[in-house]
Design a protein around this motif. Structure first.
Motif, PDB file in Angstrom:
ATOM      1  N   ARG A  26       5.547   2.162   1.459  1.00 17.22           N
ATOM      2  CA  ARG A  26       4.372   1.385   1.641  1.00 17.22           C
ATOM      3  C   ARG A  26       3.699   2.001   2.444  1.00 17.22           C
ATOM      4  N   VAL A  27       3.485   2.733   3.186  1.00 16.41           N
ATOM      5  CA  VAL A  27       2.503   4.052   3.427  1.00 16.41           C
ATOM      6  C   VAL A  27       1.453   4.623   2.672  1.00 16.41           C
ATOM      7  N   LEU A  28       3.095   5.413   1.572  1.00 18.36           N
ATOM      8  CA  LEU A  28       2.032   5.911   0.154  1.00 18.36           C
ATOM      9  C   LEU A  28       1.895   4.783  -0.407  1.00 18.36           C
ATOM     10  N   ALA A  29       1.903   3.457  -0.546  1.00 21.85           N
ATOM     11  CA  ALA A  29       1.565   3.237  -1.610  1.00 21.85           C
ATOM     12  C   ALA A  29       0.000   2.111  -1.445  1.00 21.85           C
ATOM     13  N   GLY A  30      -0.633   2.273   0.560  1.00 22.78           N
ATOM     14  CA  GLY A  30      -1.199   2.131   1.028  1.00 22.78           C
ATOM     15  C   GLY A  30      -1.155   0.451   1.688  1.00 22.78           C
ATOM     16  N   ALA A  31       0.252   0.269   0.801  1.00 18.72           N
ATOM     17  CA  ALA A  31       0.378  -1.445   2.543  1.00 18.72           C
ATOM     18  C   ALA A  31       0.440  -0.998   3.282  1.00 18.72           C
ATOM     19  N   TYR A  32       0.799  -0.270   3.896  1.00 16.55           N
ATOM     20  CA  TYR A  32       1.098   0.207   5.812  1.00 16.55           C
ATOM     21  C   TYR A  32       0.067   1.801   5.963  1.00 16.55           C
TER      22      TYR A  32
END
Length: 235
Positions: A59-65
């Motif tokens: 989720r960090v890599l996806a930009g969600a976090y």
């Protein structure tokens, strides 16, 4: 141990993170000093036991976090396939959700309208596309949201194995499309518990435990080291 100490240890065991208290609020540190670099052609498997931080890292890599410290640098369009529910509306119809999720993935409404028939045909849900998504079974939702991904050509693809929960016939069709998508992406990041899936697609691996990187490098040696920790101890 006192009651608070026991509670803290139980929470640490179940969350996989590190706990601290700030103003009587419990904070879970899900990732700790995670640092790595990927280049074109990398196919990265994120491995680790339950609670290791795999989903958080995705989720960090996806930009969600957003990371609370450090920074994420990406060059290229990132396309996340990590949760069939993200970018959807339970009260909207299947057709409306095709537009909504497509826009979440970075496409315009006009682009989605041009591909509406193609996506509907791949999902093969018939008249159900006129009904609200909350009336769908879990398998039907996966068919709908995966069908939307058939149009993407990502530069950086972030995904987990949620598609594996679809019915057998659809999995076969989806597997063929996933191969096509992965073949045309520059970088793949995949979190999975399936040895067969990650061996099939990945050439690098990150082994996470309690939010920290234990090993990062070529897939085979990292995965072999991780596998040793899963074997039962001999008496």
């Amino acid at each position: 141990l006192g009651t608070r100490s026991i509670k803290k240890k139980l929470l640490q065991a179940t969350t996989g993170g590190f706990l601290k208290n700030e103003n009587k609020v419990t904070i879970v540190k899900a990732l700790d000093k995670v640092s790595f670099k990927l280049v074109k052609g990398d196919r990265l498997a994120i491995i680790g036991h339950n609670g290791a931080g795999k989903s958080t890292l995705l989720r960090v890599l996806a930009g969600a976090y957003q990371p609370s410290s450090g920074k994420l640098i990406t060059k290229g369009q990132v396309t996340p396939l990590i949760d069939a529910r993200i970018g959807s509306d339970e009260e909207a119809t299947g057709f409306e959700n095709i537009i909504l999720r497509g826009m979440y993935l970075g496409f315009s409404k006009a682009q989605m309208l041009e591909r509406l028939d193609e996506i509907a045909a791949f999902a093969d849900l018939g008249e159900f596309l006129h009904l609200p998504v909350h009336t769908y079974s879990s398998g039907m939702r996966i068919r709908l949201f995966f069908a939307i991904t058939t149009m993407i050509k990502p530069e950086i693809l972030i995904m987990d194995e949620w598609i594996a929960t679809g019915d057998e016939n659809f999995r076969a069709k989806a597997d063929s499309k996933i191969k096509e998508i992965i073949a045309n992406t520059n970088i793949l990041v995949l979190a999975s518990h399936s040895k067969a899936i990650i061996e099939k697609w990945c050439n690098k691996a990150i082994w996470l435990e309690h939010g920290k990187i234990i090993e990062f490098g070529d897939f085979k040696p990292v995965f072999q080291a991780y596998q040793k920790t899963k074997k039962p101890k001999q008496n």
